[in-house]
Scaffold this active site. Sequence first.
Site, PDB file in Angstrom:
ATOM      1  N   HIS A 127       0.843  -1.213   0.000  1.00 18.22           N
ATOM      2  CA  HIS A 127       0.000   0.000   0.000  1.00 18.22           C
ATOM      3  C   HIS A 127       0.866   1.245   0.000  1.00 18.22           C
ATOM      4  O   HIS A 127       0.962   1.926   1.021  1.00 18.22           O
ATOM      5  CB  HIS A 127      -0.901  -0.001   1.230  1.00 18.22           C
ATOM      6  CG  HIS A 127      -2.084   0.900   1.106  1.00 18.22           C
ATOM      7  ND1 HIS A 127      -2.076   2.214   1.518  1.00 18.22           N
ATOM      8  CD2 HIS A 127      -3.318   0.673   0.628  1.00 18.22           C
ATOM      9  CE1 HIS A 127      -3.269   2.749   1.321  1.00 18.22           C
ATOM     10  NE2 HIS A 127      -4.045   1.838   0.781  1.00 18.22           N
ATOM     11  N   VAL A 156      -7.899   3.068   6.950  1.00 11.77           N
ATOM     12  CA  VAL A 156      -8.498   2.265   8.003  1.00 11.77           C
ATOM     13  C   VAL A 156      -7.556   2.159   9.203  1.00 11.77           C
ATOM     14  O   VAL A 156      -8.007   2.075  10.352  1.00 11.77           O
ATOM     15  CB  VAL A 156      -8.919   0.877   7.471  1.00 11.77           C
ATOM     16  CG1 VAL A 156      -7.714   0.033   7.119  1.00 11.77           C
ATOM     17  CG2 VAL A 156      -9.826   0.160   8.441  1.00 11.77           C
TER      18      VAL A 156
END
Length: 156
Positions: free
Chosen positions: A57, A67
């Site tokens: 990511h 998140v």
Amino acid sequence: MTETTGVKLPIEVREILTILPHRYPLVMVDRVTELVPGERIAGHKCVAYNEPWFQGHFPAHPIMPGVLIIESMVQIGGLLAHASDPAPGPQPKVVLFLGIDKARFRRPVVPGDRLDLSATALQRRGPVWKLRGEARVDGNLCAEAEMLAQVADRSP
């Protein structure tokens, strides 16, 4: 200890680990720097390049997943709820996340950032807390949300 609250600050990660049920790689609070039980808390997470989520990511442009920024705010809010309602007796307590509202992401968080976290108590009904969380880097708002949490008995 602070004169007004009787809380010894800073609260370091070793003590945080005695309160939160999380373990590596999901411990999202490194230090608590301010705490007024029943009102507010502040602390931070140092974001390092070698954290496992940066592998995917995103490899060429690492960004902390939103998140996980929310999880950081939830954990600092859980520490506030725990400090405001310490468990009497032998049964330890755990803080459970119940919900989130009004979550907004304002800017990315990248390796090398210090994520400054804060939570303020908006409302409390028995063991259920409504909190407002903010995450900032260098004073700039990265994320914000309202969160619901409950202080509950920890399962054996």
